[in-house]
Write an enzyme that holds these catalytic residues in place. Sequence first.
Site, mmCIF file in Angstrom:
data_model
loop_
_atom_site.group_PDB
_atom_site.id
_atom_site.type_symbol
_atom_site.label_atom_id
_atom_site.label_comp_id
_atom_site.label_asym_id
_atom_site.label_seq_id
_atom_site.Cartn_x
_atom_site.Cartn_y
_atom_site.Cartn_z
ATOM 1 N N GLU A 1 88.282 63.550 -54.733
ATOM 2 C CA GLU A 1 88.823 62.818 -55.891
ATOM 3 C C GLU A 1 87.727 62.066 -56.635
ATOM 4 O O GLU A 1 87.386 60.932 -56.279
ATOM 5 C CB GLU A 1 89.906 61.822 -55.429
ATOM 6 C CG GLU A 1 90.488 61.017 -56.601
ATOM 7 C CD GLU A 1 91.591 60.037 -56.201
ATOM 8 O OE1 GLU A 1 91.876 59.885 -55.004
ATOM 9 O OE2 GLU A 1 92.155 59.419 -57.114
ATOM 10 N N LYS B 1 91.057 66.556 -56.862
ATOM 11 C CA LYS B 1 91.989 65.579 -57.454
ATOM 12 C C LYS B 1 91.271 64.846 -58.580
ATOM 13 O O LYS B 1 90.684 63.777 -58.372
ATOM 14 C CB LYS B 1 92.466 64.606 -56.372
ATOM 15 C CG LYS B 1 93.370 63.500 -56.894
ATOM 16 C CD LYS B 1 94.108 62.801 -55.771
ATOM 17 C CE LYS B 1 94.893 61.609 -56.303
ATOM 18 N NZ LYS B 1 95.820 61.045 -55.330
HETATM 19 P P1 13P Z 1 97.524 57.124 -59.228
HETATM 20 O O1 13P Z 1 98.330 58.379 -59.446
HETATM 21 O O2 13P Z 1 98.330 55.875 -59.304
HETATM 22 O O3 13P Z 1 96.275 57.111 -60.048
HETATM 23 O O4 13P Z 1 97.070 57.159 -57.708
HETATM 24 C C1 13P Z 1 96.553 58.316 -57.184
HETATM 25 C C2 13P Z 1 95.570 57.998 -56.137
HETATM 26 O O5 13P Z 1 95.686 58.452 -55.031
HETATM 27 C C3 13P Z 1 94.436 57.135 -56.496
HETATM 28 O O6 13P Z 1 93.437 57.258 -55.522
#
Ligand code: 13P
Length: 339
Positions: free
Chosen positions: A178, A220
């Site tokens: 991510e 992500k």
């Molecule tokens: P949000 O969808 O609220 O951005 O959170 C996703 C997430 O896992 C952030 O690390």
Amino acid sequence: MNIGGLKHIAEQIVSPQKGILAADESSPTIKKRFEAVGVEPTEETRRRYREVLFTTEGIERYISGVILYDETLRQNAADGTPFAKLLWNRGILPGIKVDKGAKPLALQPGNKVTEGLDGLRDRLAEYKELGARFAKWRAVIDIDEHNVPSACAISANAHALARYAALCQEIDLVPIVEPEVLMDGAHGIERCEVVTSQVLERVFVELDAHGVLFEGVLLKPNMVLPGKKCPQQASVPEVAEATVRCMRRFVPAAVPGIVFLSGGQSPRDATQHLNAMNAMAEYPWQLSFSYGRALQEPVLSTWRGREENVAAAQRAFHKRCQLNGLAREGIYSAAMETA
Ligand code: 13P
């Protein structure tokens, strides 16, 4: 590394109509969310809130995985069933947030780097014992009007993501990679596209250099959006086109799925954007969701810590899951919000 096993888990998570619930808020983060709706943050209120989410009937049709926080992975439902087992029994894979948060990057003012690599191999082994089958590490990339992010910050974060991903695959946990380019700030959508492109390019170079199997990761990313304070906001098709262009240029076709974060978009915006991308074309990867706030906002504001609100909160949650399940297939419409 069990290549077939990793691919199988990654593909299972992005199977048709399905996506991820990110419920891995750290205790300080969930405290902020609870205080906004008047709930006292204690270990028991956090446990009860997660139980309300995980026991919502029918969500397994739309939710294939849930990302948990360390505390939650060790908690049980009221009847004593560990949350990980409860999810397994419903056909939902438990995942675990393993990073230790973003800290200021030394000598790079305004830039951050995510920490948590020391001792990670041992922590991953314990999480797997406790039932996790995938993990998450979030890198945070800010944008300002000057030199943030620096090339050094992009490179340091990509390197950490790759080291984390390799440690996960070594023990057959699927890494969710991510790199989040934040939507705070006043920058336009073009700047977000440039920075997101630079970040993704660097991330895949580092993953490859560390021997990470692309077929066994999920990406992500943020969607390509203007900053919240930008006077020029973008339409749904503009966001969808810019995001897809960026993914097509920088995400290898071997990656089974892209599971977007919501990043502070409203629940409705996050669903509309995902739907528009899936309605536009076919892709080499699945385009799905791994939403935190965009799935949970209506649940929290309905629940407010009161038992008498549980049924309504679960209905609100089921609806958000269902609408995003439809957006996965490009068959959501705004009229469904009020239906
Ligand atoms: P949000 O969808 O609220 O951005 O959170 C996703 C997430 O896992 C952030 O690390």
